[in-house]
Motif scaffolding. Sequence first.
Motif, short mmCIF file in Angstrom:
data_model
loop_
_atom_site.label_atom_id
_atom_site.label_comp_id
_atom_site.label_asym_id
_atom_site.label_seq_id
_atom_site.Cartn_x
_atom_site.Cartn_y
_atom_site.Cartn_z
N ASP A 194 -4.97 0.97 21.76
CA ASP A 194 -4.16 0.57 22.91
C ASP A 194 -2.67 0.78 22.66
OD1 ASP A 194 -6.35 -0.24 24.44
OD2 ASP A 194 -6.31 -2.28 23.64
N PHE A 195 -2.30 0.99 21.41
CA PHE A 195 -0.88 1.14 21.06
C PHE A 195 -0.55 2.54 20.55
CE2 PHE A 195 -1.91 -3.37 20.58
CZ PHE A 195 -0.91 -3.95 21.36
N GLY A 196 -1.38 3.51 20.90
CA GLY A 196 -1.07 4.89 20.56
C GLY A 196 -1.67 5.39 19.27
N VAL A 197 -2.46 4.56 18.58
CA VAL A 197 -3.16 5.03 17.38
C VAL A 197 -4.41 5.78 17.84
CG1 VAL A 197 -4.30 4.34 15.24
CG2 VAL A 197 -2.34 3.03 16.08
N PRO A 198 -4.62 7.03 17.41
CA PRO A 198 -5.77 7.80 17.90
C PRO A 198 -7.06 7.39 17.20
CG PRO A 198 -4.49 9.12 16.40
CD PRO A 198 -3.74 7.82 16.55
N ILE B 189 -5.12 5.76 2.35
CA ILE B 189 -5.03 6.01 3.79
C ILE B 189 -5.94 5.06 4.57
CG2 ILE B 189 -5.50 7.72 5.60
CD1 ILE B 189 -4.59 9.87 3.56
N GLY B 190 -7.17 4.90 4.11
CA GLY B 190 -8.11 4.04 4.82
C GLY B 190 -7.69 2.58 4.87
N ASN B 191 -6.99 2.12 3.83
CA ASN B 191 -6.55 0.73 3.75
C ASN B 191 -5.22 0.48 4.46
OD1 ASN B 191 -8.72 -0.36 2.32
ND2 ASN B 191 -7.79 0.05 0.32
N ALA B 192 -4.55 1.53 4.88
CA ALA B 192 -3.19 1.39 5.41
C ALA B 192 -3.16 0.69 6.76
CB ALA B 192 -2.54 2.76 5.53
N VAL B 193 -2.04 0.03 7.02
CA VAL B 193 -1.74 -0.44 8.38
C VAL B 193 -1.32 0.79 9.18
CG1 VAL B 193 -0.23 -1.87 9.81
CG2 VAL B 193 -0.94 -2.67 7.54
N PRO B 194 -1.96 1.06 10.31
CA PRO B 194 -1.54 2.23 11.10
C PRO B 194 -0.06 2.15 11.44
CG PRO B 194 -3.63 1.38 11.91
CD PRO B 194 -3.13 0.39 10.91
N VAL B 195 0.64 3.25 11.27
CA VAL B 195 2.08 3.26 11.49
C VAL B 195 2.44 2.79 12.89
CG1 VAL B 195 4.09 4.78 11.69
CG2 VAL B 195 2.53 5.03 9.76
N LYS B 196 1.71 3.25 13.89
CA LYS B 196 2.01 2.86 15.28
C LYS B 196 1.87 1.36 15.48
CE LYS B 196 2.79 6.80 17.58
NZ LYS B 196 4.02 7.04 18.37
N LEU B 197 0.90 0.74 14.83
CA LEU B 197 0.77 -0.71 14.94
C LEU B 197 1.95 -1.40 14.27
CD1 LEU B 197 -0.83 -3.17 15.83
CD2 LEU B 197 -2.10 -3.05 13.68
N GLY B 198 2.37 -0.89 13.12
CA GLY B 198 3.54 -1.45 12.45
C GLY B 198 4.79 -1.34 13.32
N GLU B 199 4.90 -0.23 14.04
CA GLU B 199 6.05 -0.04 14.92
C GLU B 199 6.04 -1.05 16.06
OE1 GLU B 199 8.25 3.62 17.35
OE2 GLU B 199 6.29 3.92 16.41
N GLY C 113 0.81 -1.20 0.00
CA GLY C 113 0.00 0.00 0.00
C GLY C 113 0.85 1.25 0.00
N ALA C 114 0.40 2.25 0.75
CA ALA C 114 1.12 3.53 0.82
C ALA C 114 2.31 3.50 1.74
CB ALA C 114 0.15 4.63 1.26
N GLY C 115 2.50 2.36 2.46
CA GLY C 115 3.72 2.23 3.26
C GLY C 115 3.55 2.33 4.76
N GLY C 116 2.33 2.22 5.28
CA GLY C 116 2.15 2.34 6.73
C GLY C 116 2.91 1.29 7.53
N LEU C 117 2.83 0.04 7.10
CA LEU C 117 3.54 -1.02 7.82
C LEU C 117 5.05 -0.87 7.66
CD1 LEU C 117 3.62 -3.64 9.43
CD2 LEU C 117 3.23 -4.91 7.30
N THR C 118 5.50 -0.60 6.44
CA THR C 118 6.94 -0.41 6.21
C THR C 118 7.48 0.72 7.07
OG1 THR C 118 6.99 -1.31 3.96
CG2 THR C 118 8.63 0.36 4.48
N TYR C 119 6.76 1.84 7.11
CA TYR C 119 7.23 3.00 7.88
C TYR C 119 7.31 2.66 9.37
CZ TYR C 119 7.91 8.01 8.73
OH TYR C 119 8.43 9.25 9.08
N GLY C 120 6.31 1.93 9.86
CA GLY C 120 6.32 1.53 11.26
C GLY C 120 7.43 0.56 11.58
N LEU C 121 7.66 -0.42 10.71
CA LEU C 121 8.75 -1.37 10.92
C LEU C 121 10.09 -0.65 10.92
CD1 LEU C 121 7.62 -4.32 8.58
CD2 LEU C 121 7.58 -4.30 11.08
N ALA C 122 10.25 0.32 10.00
CA ALA C 122 11.49 1.09 9.94
C ALA C 122 11.70 1.90 11.21
CB ALA C 122 11.49 2.00 8.70
N LYS C 123 10.64 2.47 11.75
CA LYS C 123 10.76 3.22 13.01
C LYS C 123 11.22 2.32 14.14
CE LYS C 123 8.18 6.48 14.43
NZ LYS C 123 7.04 7.26 14.98
N ALA C 124 10.85 1.06 14.08
CA ALA C 124 11.26 0.10 15.11
C ALA C 124 12.69 -0.37 14.92
CB ALA C 124 10.32 -1.10 15.11
#
Length: 345
Positions: free
Chosen positions: A148-152, A315-325, A8-19
């Motif tokens: 529960d993991f910081g996603v608003p 955006i609607g289909n994305a994995v939330p970045v915080k969850l990816g992290e 997708g737009a990279g939500g999971l990738t961005y979160g994994l990279a932050k981790a």
Amino acid sequence: MAVDLFCGAGGLTYGLAKAGIDVRLGVDIDPACEYPYTANNRAEFLLQSVTGISADDVARRIKGRGFSLLAGCAPCQPFSTYHQKAGENDNRWSLLDHFGRLAVEVSPDFITMENVPNLAKQKVFRSFVTKLARSGFHVSHEVVDCSDFGVPQQRRRLVLLASKLGPIKLLQPTRRSKKTVRQAIGRLPRLTAGGVNSQDPLHQACELSNLNLARILASRPGGTWRDWDRSLVADCHKRKTGKTYPGVYGRMTWNEPAPTMTTQYYAFGSGRFGHPSQARAISLREGAILQSFPRSYKFVARGKPIFRKVIGRLIGNAVPVKLGEVIGKSIIAHVQAHATATKAT
């Protein structure tokens, strides 16, 4: 090293990279994903269906360079409660089988997948888990609320983790209080319906008809269309079958997480997507922030037209970045625990 299928737009990738996980490749069949994926992530993008990818395509990116991870979120629509009428005749059901095929053939150290909770009830998911277990993976999966993991945002998702090293689990939430709509978007510049912020074109709100403007002015945060004068209520909601959807045409509440972001969150009548205090639906940018993308995340190249349906879908289909992290941190913690246990023996 990691490869992100259905990126997708990279939500999971961005979160994994932050981790701290190095994602080398994102794969998706949607050409609209390429710009946001590559503009925000240090990874290659491959425009291709997962059905046509070989194990070699994946393995050469992640094998022989430390631990390897195969990640992804197969399109969730066929597994959602809303789309169950299509059943297994929907050809997207087979995408999870192809994910499983690559997992077995590539044999990475770790697997992770995120999807809608209803997937856990499906035969295709049970087959996926069985296939991983028979291939030497220790598998765990659970349904979590992303708030529960910081996603608003109140967003329930199924998260699967699998490891060749041993039993693995998602880290437990550490937040005592959930991030609210006010904390997430309360400081963004004001907008009117149909307005566009001059500094951030993605901070734009849909136009409202005179009727919908009257409806949102009659709405209170957390309320429903049942609060309105009957003249404002849509005909479909006056019928018995329409009375079970009170959240549509609703305003969000400042001091709570947002409702689940859908692909049409930018439209006032598509859910509880009215701004808590301004007479408009939330903007494209606000939806991205509620998905925990940073405010600076790029979805369209400068000067290019912005198509709301396209951006809303991404955006609607994305994995939330915080969850990816959190997923990334869980894998790293698992590796560290394994290393400690190995040294001890």
